[in-house]
Design a protein around this motif. Structure first.
Motif, PDB file in Angstrom:
ATOM      1  N   SER A 320       0.835  -1.209   0.000  1.00 28.48           N
ATOM      2  CA  SER A 320       0.000   0.000   0.000  1.00 28.48           C
ATOM      3  C   SER A 320       0.867   1.255   0.000  1.00 28.48           C
ATOM      4  O   SER A 320       1.626   1.500   0.928  1.00 28.48           O
ATOM      5  CB  SER A 320      -0.921  -0.005   1.234  1.00 28.48           C
ATOM      6  OG  SER A 320      -1.718   1.152   1.252  1.00 28.48           O
ATOM      7  N   ILE A 322      -0.924   4.195  -1.297  1.00 30.44           N
ATOM      8  CA  ILE A 322      -2.005   5.187  -1.135  1.00 30.44           C
ATOM      9  C   ILE A 322      -3.134   4.490  -0.376  1.00 30.44           C
ATOM     10  O   ILE A 322      -4.081   3.970  -0.994  1.00 30.44           O
ATOM     11  CB  ILE A 322      -2.488   5.711  -2.510  1.00 30.44           C
ATOM     12  CG1 ILE A 322      -1.306   6.049  -3.417  1.00 30.44           C
ATOM     13  CG2 ILE A 322      -3.381   6.932  -2.331  1.00 30.44           C
ATOM     14  CD1 ILE A 322      -1.684   6.424  -4.831  1.00 30.44           C
ATOM     15  N   PRO A 323      -3.088   4.451   0.937  1.00 26.86           N
ATOM     16  CA  PRO A 323      -3.972   3.595   1.736  1.00 26.86           C
ATOM     17  C   PRO A 323      -5.467   3.788   1.505  1.00 26.86           C
ATOM     18  O   PRO A 323      -6.212   2.822   1.459  1.00 26.86           O
ATOM     19  CB  PRO A 323      -3.594   3.956   3.178  1.00 26.86           C
ATOM     20  CG  PRO A 323      -2.229   4.553   3.082  1.00 26.86           C
ATOM     21  CD  PRO A 323      -2.158   5.227   1.761  1.00 26.86           C
ATOM     22  N   ASP A 324      -5.935   5.006   1.357  1.00 28.34           N
ATOM     23  CA  ASP A 324      -7.375   5.255   1.298  1.00 28.34           C
ATOM     24  C   ASP A 324      -7.949   5.259  -0.121  1.00 28.34           C
ATOM     25  O   ASP A 324      -9.127   5.545  -0.317  1.00 28.34           O
ATOM     26  CB  ASP A 324      -7.702   6.597   1.969  1.00 28.34           C
ATOM     27  CG  ASP A 324      -7.337   6.576   3.447  1.00 28.34           C
ATOM     28  OD1 ASP A 324      -7.489   5.498   4.072  1.00 28.34           O
ATOM     29  OD2 ASP A 324      -6.889   7.613   3.969  1.00 28.34           O
ATOM     30  N   TYR A 325      -7.109   4.937  -1.097  1.00 28.11           N
ATOM     31  CA  TYR A 325      -7.550   4.944  -2.496  1.00 28.11           C
ATOM     32  C   TYR A 325      -7.125   3.624  -3.156  1.00 28.11           C
ATOM     33  O   TYR A 325      -6.090   3.560  -3.833  1.00 28.11           O
ATOM     34  CB  TYR A 325      -6.954   6.138  -3.245  1.00 28.11           C
ATOM     35  CG  TYR A 325      -7.388   7.470  -2.685  1.00 28.11           C
ATOM     36  CD1 TYR A 325      -8.536   8.111  -3.162  1.00 28.11           C
ATOM     37  CD2 TYR A 325      -6.663   8.080  -1.663  1.00 28.11           C
ATOM     38  CE1 TYR A 325      -8.936   9.335  -2.647  1.00 28.11           C
ATOM     39  CE2 TYR A 325      -7.060   9.308  -1.133  1.00 28.11           C
ATOM     40  CZ  TYR A 325      -8.200   9.924  -1.629  1.00 28.11           C
ATOM     41  OH  TYR A 325      -8.600  11.135  -1.114  1.00 28.11           O
ATOM     42  N   PRO A 326      -7.913   2.569  -2.960  1.00 29.14           N
ATOM     43  CA  PRO A 326      -7.495   1.238  -3.410  1.00 29.14           C
ATOM     44  C   PRO A 326      -7.247   1.117  -4.911  1.00 29.14           C
ATOM     45  O   PRO A 326      -6.309   0.442  -5.325  1.00 29.14           O
ATOM     46  CB  PRO A 326      -8.658   0.332  -2.961  1.00 29.14           C
ATOM     47  CG  PRO A 326      -9.807   1.255  -2.707  1.00 29.14           C
ATOM     48  CD  PRO A 326      -9.218   2.550  -2.279  1.00 29.14           C
ATOM     49  N   ASN A 329      -4.069   2.965  -5.710  1.00 33.97           N
ATOM     50  CA  ASN A 329      -2.969   2.172  -5.163  1.00 33.97           C
ATOM     51  C   ASN A 329      -2.693   0.963  -6.045  1.00 33.97           C
ATOM     52  O   ASN A 329      -1.529   0.620  -6.310  1.00 33.97           O
ATOM     53  CB  ASN A 329      -3.319   1.714  -3.741  1.00 33.97           C
ATOM     54  CG  ASN A 329      -2.170   0.982  -3.091  1.00 33.97           C
ATOM     55  OD1 ASN A 329      -1.179   1.579  -2.688  1.00 33.97           O
ATOM     56  ND2 ASN A 329      -2.291  -0.341  -2.998  1.00 33.97           N
TER      57      ASN A 329
END
Length: 390
Positions: A320, A322-326, A329
């Protein structure tokens, strides 16, 4: 990169552009299977488990098909050729095992392909001057079947044969610590124990099938359409029956039948993919490109695309950035992953050319000795470092 590419390669047997099971087609085949194989791991898509088993069988089939074709046609059983093949299969995985303290069997595709490559090499290399005699080749293929039956079907033989190699082929899964060390090797190698021989058989009859296809393409249109339609119809019916009565089985039940039935969907695909000259002439460039780097993408997925937190751990998490944008990411990690995989592919081949000369056995021997000495020295030095108290 994403386009269809037309090929006009000439056959080594007929001198015509029949293109039956040509290199571009098998690379494309490996490419699209690898995409689905990687998606299966990334999205934990357990519902396509049986399909993944078929894909792995197809890779092993290609090991038998490709190696048999090379050795049977080129008759090149030289040490250099053998060393180059072993380097291609094992250089990167050996590096990962040493640096990351992982077992060889974590990357089970590599030992599987190595074993079946060795078996094809042995089958054709022993008495290779008689390979042109049909009865001798039939006997060799029969012996391959008998060896597999003896090792994998007779209880106890597998453990006796492979127990001396437990340090190399053993695997300790942190999630399943109670399993025997050779359980993974027995399971993985056993699933595809016959399909490499089927690949050899298909390679042996490849020139004959090409001649039939050449005659078919030159026949009158009505006759040609009738034959092709009949073959396609039979292939589809057989494929549907296999899907209904075998593929739909549960994981455990399917695995019991897989070693004896995996040749069915592979044969169906070959029939449909090669049914017309137009289908054989074209390949998808993107999948063919991916097909060239399947080994690197397979190994790299454990450490670049996915991740684990212990040595020998199966990758259970996603890398990961970009954790909040799967989705973002996924796009970023996939781009990095493919770039590094392709770079590793180039490095492996460059180093192979540098360390394994094609026509100089004396230099090859010197390189082997130097490599062994350097490896022993590095091992001793690291062992001393490990013993120093922190």
């Amino acid at each position: 990169m994403t386009s269809l590419k037309k090929h006009n390669d000439k056959s080594a047997f007929s001198g015509k552009s029949i293109l039956y099971l040509n290199r571009h087609q098998t690379e494309e085949w490996k490419g699209w299977m690898q995409v689905l194989f990687l998606m299966y791991h990334y999205f934990a898509a357990t519902e396509i488990y049986n399909a993944i088993r078929v894909f792995i069988a197809a890779y092993v089939w290609m090991t038998g098909f490709g190696n048999f074709s090379y050795y049977y046609i080129r008759k090149d059983f030289s040490v250099a050729r053998f060393a180059q093949m072993m380097w291609r299969l094992n250089f990167f995985v050996a590096f990962c095992c040493i640096v990351l303290n992982n077992d060889y069997m974590l990357y089970y595709i590599c030992p599987m392909h190595t074993l079946f490559t060795l078996m094809v090499y042995g089958a054709l290399g022993i008495g290779h001057q008689y390979n042109e005699i049909r009865s001798v080749m039939a006997l060799k293929i029969l012996m391959c079947f008998l060896v597999v039956i003896f090792v994998w079907e007779v209880p106890g033989v597998f453990d006796i044969l492979w127990s001396p190699f437990t340090s190399l082929l053993g695997y300790s899964d942190p999630a399943k610590p109670d399993l025997p060390r050779l359980h993974e090797w027995h399971f993985r190698s056993g699933l595809d124990r016959y399909i490499w021989i089927v690949g050899m058989i298909y390679a042996y009859f490849h020139p004959t099938v090409e001649k039939w296809m050449d005659k078919l393409e030159e026949s009158e249109a009505k006759h040609r359409r009738t034959i092709k339609t009949s073959i396609a119809t039979v292939a589809i019916i057989v494929g549907c029956l296999w899907y209904e009565y075998i593929y739909k089985l549960g994981k455990v039940e399917y695995n019991k039948l897989h070693p004896y039935t995996s040749w069915i969907p592979i044969t169906v695909y070959i029939c449909l993919r090669n049914c017309t000259q137009q289908l054989r002439n074209f390949s998808l460039t993107l999948f063919a490109w991916l097909g060239k780097v399947t080994l690197e993408t397979y190994i790299s997925q454990f450490h670049i695309w996915l991740r684990s937190n212990v040595p020998n751990g199966q990758p259970k998490w996603l890398l990961s950035f970009i954790p909040d944008y799967p989705l973002l990411n996924f796009m970023l990690t996939t781009a990095v992953y493919l770039l590094i995989s392709y770079r590793l592919f180039e490095l492996t081949n460059t180093l192979k050319s540098a360390f394994i000369p094609t026509r100089d056995n004396q230099k090859l021997f010197h390189n082997f000795i130097a490599g062994a000495v350097i490896s022993v020295c590095l091992y001793c030095f690291s062992y001393i470092l490990v013993q120093i108290p922190h």
